[in-house]
Scaffold this active site. Structure first.
Site, PDB file in Angstrom:
ATOM      1  N   THR A   1       0.752  -1.162   0.161  1.00 27.51           N
ATOM      2  CA  THR A   1      -0.069  -0.009   0.193  1.00 27.51           C
ATOM      3  C   THR A   1       0.909   1.345  -0.021  1.00 27.51           C
ATOM      4  O   THR A   1       1.985   1.348   0.620  1.00 27.51           O
ATOM      5  CB  THR A   1      -0.872   0.120   1.318  1.00 27.51           C
ATOM      6  OG1 THR A   1      -0.097  -0.025   2.295  1.00 27.51           O
ATOM      7  CG2 THR A   1      -1.982  -1.074   1.162  1.00 27.51           C
TER       8      THR A   1
ATOM      9  N   GLU B   1      -4.469   4.482   3.707  1.00 30.70           N
ATOM     10  CA  GLU B   1      -3.530   3.484   2.695  1.00 30.70           C
ATOM     11  C   GLU B   1      -4.191   3.007   1.409  1.00 30.70           C
ATOM     12  O   GLU B   1      -5.375   2.436   1.581  1.00 30.70           O
ATOM     13  CB  GLU B   1      -2.701   2.682   3.491  1.00 30.70           C
ATOM     14  CG  GLU B   1      -3.595   1.634   4.380  1.00 30.70           C
ATOM     15  CD  GLU B   1      -2.758   0.688   5.249  1.00 30.70           C
ATOM     16  OE1 GLU B   1      -1.870   0.379   4.951  1.00 30.70           O
ATOM     17  OE2 GLU B   1      -3.512   0.217   6.315  1.00 30.70           O
TER      18      GLU B   1
END
Length: 317
Positions: A207, A256
């Protein structure tokens, strides 16, 4: 669009202008109705369309403990105002001293003497001057005194007036689709990609973590389908997680984004660390929940990615 940071940056030989005033946080469709009217009036009068806006938000100065979260940062506010078609924006540094100006002094010194306004376009709920003492009726009086027209724009919205407050309410509830309907575009955050705990990478879902100082309201905890826009202005489909990672007993809220179907060249060739990116929220997929084991979490994350891919594929067409 010209961007004048402070009144001293305004050219001394300013051409005639049509002026509008507001915080314009979010630059939602209600704001755009006023801004569009200012642009139209300016073109009809062979004048420049100019928006006066403020930083920081006046509420942050007058009641810092109870000020609203800002829907967007200054960079996005300026970019969005430019997209409306304005000729210029003046960003006034808002202070308690500035707030001491009477309503007439504000109009005379800035709108008339500095910006040479031939017209002012505002909503009927406009307030200005010390203690917000000036209203639409008083603006009309001052227009007659200082020889500029005042054009009022009606509120936008059927059952409820479109407002920044309404946008904040929808984002707080995770209703990013409803927020987009008020804004006229997806809600976005902007910030630097920073290193996190690398748990996503370890689970097979790397991420891009937004810096905690990123601008834009963080929507409610949950998983969203959206887009990551990198510094090259390339849009990447993404599954976005907002929350404190309850499976791992997290505390701080984190935004994220996992880029879906990232380039085949490999992880090392696709590095967003240090970049200033934009994260756009398109659809809410599910709330944030804690899972009892890693396998259950991975299974859910796989489903999230598949669902986000489907949502974003339909948005493309």
């Amino acid at each position: 669009m010209h961007y004048w940071k402070g009144l001293d940056a305004v050219p001394a030989d300013m051409a005639p202008t049509v002026v509008t005033i507001g915080n314009f946080d979010g630059v939602h469709l209600g704001h755009c109705e006023v801004l569009d009217a200012a642009v139209t009036q300016a073109k009809a009068r062979s004048a420049l369309s100019v928006a006066i806006t403020f930083d920081p938000h006046p509420a942050l100065v007058h009641r810092p403990d109870n000020a609203p979260e800002l829907i967007m940062g200054i960079a996005d506010r300026i970019d969005t105002l430019a997209g409306v078609g304005l000729d210029a924006t003046v960003m006034i540094h808002y202070t308690l001293d500035f707030a001491e100006q009477s309503a007439e002094e504000f109009v005379r010194s800035i709108i008339v003497e500095k910006l040479h306004a031939v017209a002012v376009v505002v909503g009927h709920d406009v307030r200005f001057g010390k203690n917000n003492s000036g209203d639409f009726g008083y603006m009309q009086e001052l227009g007659k005194k200082y020889d500029f027209d005042v054009i009022g724009v009606e509120d936008v919205g059927d059952k409820r007036r479109l407002s920044s407050t309404w946008v904040r309410e929808e984002l707080a509830a995770g209703n990013v689709e409803a927020a987009a309907g008020i804004l006229g575009r997806p809600h976005r955050m902007r910030g630097e990609v920073v290193h996190g705990h690398a748990r996503g990478r370890e689970l097979g879902f790397p991420t891009a973590n937004l810096d905690p100082e990123a601008t834009g309201i963080i929507p409610a905890d949950g998983v969203y389908a959206g887009w990551v826009i990198d510094e090259a202005d390339v849009r990447w489909p993404a599954a976005i997680s907002v929350g404190s990672n309850p499976t791992f007993d997290g505390v701080s809220r984190v935004v994220e984004a996992h880029v879906i179907d990232r380039p085949e060249e490999g992880v090392e060739d696709f590095d967003l660390y240090g970049q200033q990116i934009v994260v756009e929220f398109i659809a809410h997929l599910r709330p944030m929940v804690a899972y009892r084991g890693i396998e259950a979490l991975i299974e859910q994350m796989t489903e999230d990615v598949d669902q986000a891919r489907t949502v974003l594929a339909s948005e493309r067409h």
